[in-house]
Design a protein around this motif. Structure first.
Motif, PDB file in Angstrom:
ATOM      1  N   THR A   1       1.013  -1.319  -0.016  1.00 57.39           N
ATOM      2  CA  THR A   1      -0.314  -0.141  -0.255  1.00 57.39           C
ATOM      3  C   THR A   1       0.726   0.956  -0.070  1.00 57.39           C
TER       4      THR A   1
ATOM      5  N   LEU B   1       2.377   1.925  -2.905  1.00 56.28           N
ATOM      6  CA  LEU B   1       0.944   2.433  -4.259  1.00 56.28           C
ATOM      7  C   LEU B   1       1.118   3.495  -3.902  1.00 56.28           C
ATOM      8  N   MET B   2       0.740   4.532  -2.861  1.00 57.13           N
ATOM      9  CA  MET B   2       1.118   5.520  -2.648  1.00 57.13           C
ATOM     10  C   MET B   2       1.776   6.648  -3.399  1.00 57.13           C
ATOM     11  N   LYS B   3       3.103   5.721  -3.184  1.00 59.33           N
ATOM     12  CA  LYS B   3       4.311   7.268  -3.535  1.00 59.33           C
ATOM     13  C   LYS B   3       4.571   6.535  -5.189  1.00 59.33           C
ATOM     14  N   THR B   4       4.197   5.746  -5.659  1.00 57.47           N
ATOM     15  CA  THR B   4       3.791   5.427  -7.070  1.00 57.47           C
ATOM     16  C   THR B   4       2.936   5.966  -7.723  1.00 57.47           C
ATOM     17  N   GLN B   5       1.727   6.363  -7.103  1.00 57.37           N
ATOM     18  CA  GLN B   5       0.745   7.276  -7.581  1.00 57.37           C
ATOM     19  C   GLN B   5       1.609   8.995  -7.377  1.00 57.37           C
ATOM     20  N   HIS B   6       2.190   9.307  -5.787  1.00 60.16           N
ATOM     21  CA  HIS B   6       2.339  10.750  -5.892  1.00 60.16           C
ATOM     22  C   HIS B   6       3.062  10.699  -6.580  1.00 60.16           C
ATOM     23  N   HIS B   7       4.507   9.516  -7.128  1.00 59.44           N
ATOM     24  CA  HIS B   7       5.445  10.138  -8.266  1.00 59.44           C
ATOM     25  C   HIS B   7       4.761  10.431  -9.264  1.00 59.44           C
ATOM     26  N   LEU B   8       3.672   9.884  -9.882  1.00 56.58           N
ATOM     27  CA  LEU B   8       3.045   8.940 -11.212  1.00 56.58           C
ATOM     28  C   LEU B   8       2.220  10.812 -11.088  1.00 56.58           C
ATOM     29  N   GLU B   9       1.345  11.084  -9.909  1.00 54.41           N
ATOM     30  CA  GLU B   9       1.231  12.714 -10.311  1.00 54.41           C
ATOM     31  C   GLU B   9       2.034  13.162 -10.456  1.00 54.41           C
TER      32      GLU B   9
ATOM     33  N   LYS C   1       3.272  13.260 -14.572  1.00 52.69           N
ATOM     34  CA  LYS C   1       2.500  13.511 -14.758  1.00 52.69           C
ATOM     35  C   LYS C   1       2.583  15.264 -15.386  1.00 52.69           C
TER      36      LYS C   1
END
Length: 366
Positions: A192, A195-203, A206
């Motif tokens: 988890t 996943l949160m770090k990855t989503q933040h990195h993706l944002e 982006k």
């Protein structure tokens, strides 16, 4: 044969019970004797067979009908190392008696056996009826029962030990399950977090990509303008070069025409020079004739009168020839001068005056 194969057979432990069957060593025959693969496959495909013992009984019947039982078992007893996995060291198949039994089985090949296999209840079939219980005395029966009770007690003790061992293994398994659950929970938490770090990195990525995309669009617009300007300049330079090449082609063609006209003028001059040379020769001949006639005039006065007219005509002709020669020489000089002037002016003048000079030279040559 079933009792012989069961003698000294090792007991194999399974999860629920103990397993003691002769199908294991018989199934090994197909690996040692390739011709046994057919009956092994037939036994596996027979419907209604549920136990390994039933398969072993069907295998023995098929081998007997093929008259190959002695050959199959001989290949089996030769491999003592493989048989040691299934039999104890004192088993009949591990001793010399096994070879004797296999030798006796060869005599069965003279019999054509036709035994029922399909549809028979081979799983629960009783091969030999033991009549010893009916032939013994009461004392023997009591001793047998006591020995049976002692064996049962021994088996109960072994079962209790196995049960205790299974309980311990169950406790160890439960502890392992708890540890695995904890590790699973920890891995889920880490998953988890990742996943949160990855989503933040993706944002963040982006946003950066969108900014780079805008920068790229602006730079692309500037590059498009530069490209259009360079393309326009290239078209202009190409058109200018094409015009210069066309002008050069025209000048080269005019140069060739002028060179051709010069050659024609030189040829005309040479022809006129040849004509002058011929006229000079004629003049010399006339002068020689005139001198001869003049000498003859002095010799004969009578002849002089007659020839005065001839001399007069010859003098007129001579004058006419001299005038013609002077006119031709003057014309040649003027023509050479004009030709040189045209050639020099063509080199110095621009391409726009070349055509006019070419027409002038053509008019002069005409």
């Amino acid at each position: 044969m079933e009792h012989c194969l069961k003698h000294g057979l090792k007991v194999r432990k399974s999860f629920l019970s103990y397993n003691k069957t002769i199908w294991g060593p018989l199934e090994l025959v197909e690996k040692l004797y390739p011709e046994a693969e057919e009956i092994a496959a037939s036994v596996r495909d027979l419907p209604g067979l549920k136990t390994p013992l039933g398969r072993a009984r069907a295998w023995l019947r098929l081998a007997l009908m093929q008259k190959k039982m002695a050959d199959y078992l001989r290949c089996l007893i030769i491999q003592r190392e493989l048989l040691s996995e299934f039999y104890e060291y004192h088993a009949l198949m591990m001793e010399e008696e096994g070879a004797v039994i296999v030798g006796l089985l060869v005599g069965l090949n003279v019999i054509d056996a036709n035994l029922c296999v399909k549809g028979e209840d081979l799983d629960s079939q009783v091969g030999v009826i033991d009549f010893s219980m009916y032939l013994k005395s009461d004392d023997d029966i009591g001793g047998k029962e006591s020995s049976t009770v002692s064996s049962l007690h021994a088996r109960v003790d072994s079962l209790e030990k196995s049960n205790t061992k299974l309980i311990e293994e169950l406790a160890i398994a439960k502890n392992n399950i708890i540890k695995l659950q904890e590790e699973n929970h920890q891995l889920r938490s880490e998953n988890t977090l990742i996943l949160m770090k990855t989503q933040h990195h993706l944002e963040v990525t982006k946003v950066d990509v969108e900014a780079e995309l805008q920068t790229y669009k602006h730079s692309r617009q500037g590059l498009d303008e530069m490209y259009n300007e360079a393309r326009r300049q290239l078209r202009e330079e190409s058109q200018l070069r094409q015009d210069m090449e066309n002008e050069l082609v025209v000048q080269v063609s005019m140069k060739h025409e002028i060179e051709l006209a010069m050659k024609l003028l030189e040829k005309d001059i040479h022809e006129k020079q040849d004509t002058l040379i011929g006229l000079r020769q004629q003049l010399d001949e006339v002068k020689a004739i005139n001198m001869e006639m003049y000498q003859k005039l002095q010799v004969s006065e009578d002849a002089m009168k007659e020839k005065n007219e001839i001399i007069g005509r010859l003098e007129d002709k001579t004058n006419q020839i001299n005038a013609t020669m002077k006119q031709l020489e003057q014309s040649d000089k003027d023509l050479l001068t004009q030709t040189r002037t045209i050639a020099m002016s063509f080199v110095k003048c621009a391409s726009s005056e070349a055509q006019h000079q070419y027409k002038l030279v053509k008019d002069i040559s005409f």
